[in-house]
Structures are given as structure tokens and as C-alpha cells.
Design a protein around this motif. Structure first.
Motif: not given
Length: 137
Positions: A1-3, A10-11, A16-24
Motif C-alpha cells: 500500500v505504501l509503495r 505495484i507488483s 518482478d514486473k512493476d505495474i503502474t497505477v493511478n490511485v486515490r
């Protein structure tokens, strides 16, 4: 959650792959988070990531002047749900409602208004409030 909040990434577990997220995140609590941090019950770093905009909504017991308007709103809403005309809430009923502690805040007020609508005649009086709204447990 912090990351996710800090880096917008998030991953998945095992990936080992990061997923870009746009959260509020919109969060609410009835706890004093500063005290909870001091007690060790809430992470300070999470608090700082969540506290971008803080909206302090005082409890109903600190906003007794709102009770007449809220009571009327719930009266109209609940009576519409039941398909009946709204009840008349007498001024002495409002005075009695304003004397209560309201530990359950708005939800408790709504439930009390619904109880009064069910149990009372066309008018809700101060005596009705005294009779049908017991002590808070």
C-alpha cells in the motif's frame, strides 16, 4: 500500500514486473490517528501518505444545531421509502433529540427517526422521543 501511494507502482506476488497505477484513497476513521500513532497502533509513514487532504467532520454531539435539518431530511427520506406522507416533527421533539448523546452519530439519528416514524402517529412529540428513545448502551 505504501509503495502504491508513494510511487504509483505495484507488483504482483511472485512477479518482478512493476505495474503502474493511478490511485486515490479516501479513508475515514473515528479514531484520533495522532494518538494511535503514539500508541503504536497506526503506522506514521502510512498516515503521512494518506493525509494529503484532511476533512474533519465533528461528531453529531458537537453539531446539535444540525439536528433539525437532519431529522427533517431523514423524515422525508424514510417516509418516501415507506410510501407515506412525512410526519410532523414538533419543536419539543427536536429539543428532546438535541439532549441525547448521539454516540452513533448520523446513523443513530437516522435509526431513531425511523423508529419514531414507525411508532408515532402523524406528529412526533417530545414525549414520543422520551418514550421511544431509550438510553444509549
Amino acid at each position: 500500500v505504501l509503495r502504491a501511494l508513494q510511487e504509483n507502482k505495484i507488483s504482483r506476488v511472485g512477479s518482478d514486473k512493476d505495474i503502474t497505477v493511478n490511485v486515490r484513497v479516501i479513508a475515514a476513521t473515528n479514531k484520533n490517528l495522532t494518538q494511535e500513532i503514539e500508541k503504536g497502533n497506526f503506522r506514521e509513514d502510512l498516515y503521512h501518505r494518506l493525509s494529503v487532504i484532511i476533512i474533519n467532520v465533528p461528531p453529531l454531539c458537537d453539531r446539535l444545531e444540525d439536528i433539525p435539518l437532519l431529522a427533517q431530511h431523514f423524515n422525508e427520506q424514510i417516509c418516501a421509502e415507506y410510501g407515506i406522507p412525512p410526519k410532523v416533527i414538533n419543536p419539543d421533539a427536536i429539543e428532546e433529540l438535541q439532549k441525547l448523546k448521539w454516540t452513533g452519530n448520523i446513523r443513530e439519528l437516522r435509526n431513531v427517526i425511523e423508529r419514531l416514524i414507525i411508532l408515532c402517529d402523524k406528529q412526533i412529540t417530545g414525549n414520543d422521543v422520551k418514550a421511544f428513545v431509550g438510553p444509549v448502551f
